[in-house]
Write a protein that holds these residues in place. Structure first.
Motif, short mmCIF file in Angstrom:
data_model
loop_
_atom_site.label_atom_id
_atom_site.label_comp_id
_atom_site.label_asym_id
_atom_site.label_seq_id
_atom_site.Cartn_x
_atom_site.Cartn_y
_atom_site.Cartn_z
N LEU A 72 0.82 -1.21 0.00
CA LEU A 72 0.00 0.00 0.00
C LEU A 72 0.86 1.26 0.00
CD1 LEU A 72 -2.73 -1.21 2.50
CD2 LEU A 72 -3.06 -0.76 0.06
N THR A 77 0.12 5.26 -0.55
CA THR A 77 -0.68 5.43 0.66
C THR A 77 0.23 5.81 1.83
OG1 THR A 77 -2.17 3.70 -0.15
CG2 THR A 77 -2.36 4.29 2.19
N ALA A 81 -2.14 5.39 7.19
CA ALA A 81 -3.36 4.95 6.50
C ALA A 81 -3.22 3.51 6.03
CB ALA A 81 -3.67 5.87 5.32
N ALA A 82 -2.04 3.15 5.54
CA ALA A 82 -1.81 1.78 5.09
C ALA A 82 -1.99 0.81 6.25
CB ALA A 82 -0.40 1.66 4.50
N ARG A 84 -3.83 1.23 8.91
CA ARG A 84 -5.27 1.18 9.24
C ARG A 84 -6.02 0.33 8.23
NH1 ARG A 84 -8.76 0.31 12.78
NH2 ARG A 84 -10.72 1.39 12.54
N ILE A 85 -5.69 0.46 6.95
CA ILE A 85 -6.33 -0.35 5.90
C ILE A 85 -6.08 -1.83 6.15
CG2 ILE A 85 -6.21 -0.96 3.45
CD1 ILE A 85 -5.74 2.10 2.93
N GLU A 89 -8.90 -4.59 6.72
CA GLU A 89 -8.99 -5.77 5.85
C GLU A 89 -9.01 -7.05 6.67
OE1 GLU A 89 -6.74 -4.25 1.78
OE2 GLU A 89 -5.56 -5.29 3.32
#
Length: 113
Positions: A72, A77, A81-82, A84-85, A89
């Protein structure tokens, strides 16, 4: 001859959560820098265990998680944020698995029909 029981070392080898990799080796394996691993640790995406000497040690599971975050980040990203993603997921995957398990169970009261 009785079947051999797995040794403790073999159990560790098969354990996805066994902290087998040093920071340098872990970074090399996922194509990142040690600084990247420290950053995902600071973002609390992964928490490496520490050796008796205080060195970070990573498991295969942690390396898969960090590798996904690196993908990411490589796409632009921001690291926070990466991370958190990746967490979201993982939570979605768990929720979908639980949902599928619940759907495959017989409805309450119908198991005797």
């Amino acid at each position: 001859m009785p079947p051999e029981t797995p040794s403790r070392d073999q159990d560790r080898f098969d354990d996805e959560d066994f902290p087998a990799y040093t920071m340098g080796r872990a970074a090399e394996m996922i194509g990142a820098t040690p600084g990247f691993l420290r950053a995902v640790g600071e973002a609390r995406l992964i928490t490496p265990l520490r050796s008796e000497g205080g060195h970070r040690r990573y498991s295969r599971y942690q390396l898969r998680v960090a590798a996904r975050a690196r993908e990411l980040v490589d796409q632009g990203t921001p690291i926070e944020a990466a991370c958190r993603i990746v967490v979201l997921e993982d939570q979605l995957e768990d929720a979908l698995r639980i949902n599928e398990e619940l759907r495959s169970r017989p409805a309450a009261g119908t198991e005797y029909l």
